[in-house]
Design a protein around this motif. Structure first.
Motif, short mmCIF file in Angstrom:
data_model
loop_
_atom_site.label_atom_id
_atom_site.label_comp_id
_atom_site.label_asym_id
_atom_site.label_seq_id
_atom_site.Cartn_x
_atom_site.Cartn_y
_atom_site.Cartn_z
N UNK A 89 0.97 -1.22 -0.11
CA UNK A 89 0.07 0.01 0.25
C UNK A 89 0.79 1.39 0.00
N UNK A 90 0.73 2.14 -1.08
CA UNK A 90 1.69 3.12 -1.29
C UNK A 90 0.86 4.16 -2.13
N UNK A 91 1.33 5.61 -1.84
CA UNK A 91 0.78 6.62 -2.64
C UNK A 91 2.04 7.13 -3.65
N UNK A 92 1.93 6.98 -5.07
CA UNK A 92 2.92 7.19 -5.85
C UNK A 92 2.53 8.55 -6.72
N UNK A 93 3.17 9.70 -6.48
CA UNK A 93 2.90 10.77 -6.96
C UNK A 93 3.76 11.14 -8.10
N UNK A 94 3.24 11.59 -9.30
CA UNK A 94 3.99 11.58 -10.47
C UNK A 94 3.78 12.90 -11.28
N UNK A 95 4.71 13.50 -11.87
CA UNK A 95 4.34 14.15 -12.99
C UNK A 95 4.01 13.61 -14.32
N UNK A 96 2.82 14.24 -14.95
CA UNK A 96 2.32 13.54 -16.05
C UNK A 96 2.81 14.34 -17.30
N UNK A 97 3.75 13.48 -17.90
CA UNK A 97 4.28 14.18 -19.24
C UNK A 97 3.60 13.71 -20.39
N UNK A 172 4.78 19.44 -20.69
CA UNK A 172 5.76 19.15 -21.39
C UNK A 172 6.93 18.74 -20.25
N UNK A 173 6.61 18.85 -19.05
CA UNK A 173 7.80 18.67 -17.88
C UNK A 173 8.74 19.68 -17.97
N UNK A 174 8.92 20.66 -18.65
CA UNK A 174 9.82 21.66 -18.54
C UNK A 174 9.78 22.58 -17.23
N UNK A 175 8.64 22.77 -16.76
CA UNK A 175 8.21 23.48 -15.51
C UNK A 175 7.17 22.73 -14.56
N UNK A 176 7.44 22.85 -13.65
CA UNK A 176 6.26 22.23 -12.58
C UNK A 176 4.99 22.89 -12.52
N UNK A 177 3.86 22.46 -12.84
CA UNK A 177 2.69 23.29 -12.64
C UNK A 177 2.09 23.00 -11.20
N UNK A 178 1.29 23.91 -10.91
CA UNK A 178 0.69 24.05 -9.56
C UNK A 178 -0.03 22.65 -9.26
#
Length: 190
Positions: A89-97, A172-178
């Motif tokens: 059981x885990x939460x995985x938080x990712x950027x969505x490219x 695009x992953x160039x910058x982090x969105x809020x």
């Protein structure tokens, strides 16, 4: 590009080969076959799970992971993993490219995805997402949040991981969105 053999350049400037119509058709046939086998496997596993409920969660997770691994091969994705992927059981938080992220992540971990509710209505993909056990959140309705948090907690209680993208969209992953922080309540509550 001068010789006409490259369709474009990636962020590092390397050329990518042009996708021929033949390769597109072959990949579409492969994707269709992989999805059909995946759905049939999940259906039989769920039926068997009604007869022998012990271990049904692990069986379903293996099917989703193997399907995603097959999809990576069909699409020509080379996945490199550093470290040990989370389990249990885990939460995985990712950027969505891109939408390929979902397949890559699911090829490495046993988890359920959290997706925006609109995906449910997408042709074919929406049905596959629902069938694979994706959790959905209606971001337009704040009142949906308690239900989603309860769904996440239920998945964690079953020993499943949950993957979500706090930016709420692909980029695009160039910058982090809020971040949309409300889903972090599950982690904060322990």
């Amino acid at each position: 590009v001068g010789d006409g053999k490259a369709a474009g350049r990636d962020l590092q400037g390397a050329t990518r080969p042009r996708m021929t119509a033949y390769r597109v058709v072959v990949k579409l046939i492969g994707v269709t076959a992989a999805c059909s086998v995946g759905v049939a496997s999940m259906a039989s596993t769920r039926l068997y799970g009604k007869l022998a409920p012990e271990g049904h969660v692990a069986r379903e997770d293996r099917i989703v992971r193997r399907w995603a691994q097959r999809m990576c091969r069909i699409l020509g994705l080379k996945v490199e993993t550093r470290g040990t992927p989370p389990s249990g059981d885990f939460l995985l938080v990712c950027n969505h490219l891109s939408y390929v992220d979902v397949i890559v992540i699911m090829s490495q971990v046993d988890a359920r995805l959290l997706s925006k509710a609109e995906v449910k209505g997408w042709p074919a993909l929406g049905w596959l997402a629902r069938y694979a056990g994706t959790l959905f959140v209606d971001r337009e309705r704040r009142r949906d949040l308690p239900r989603v948090i309860a769904d996440i907690r239920a998945m964690l209680a079953l020993g499943r991981g949950v993957v979500f993208f706090p930016e709420g969209t692909s980029s695009p992953g160039i910058e982090l969105l809020p971040f949309k922080p409300s889903l972090f309540e599950v982690a904060a509550a322990g």
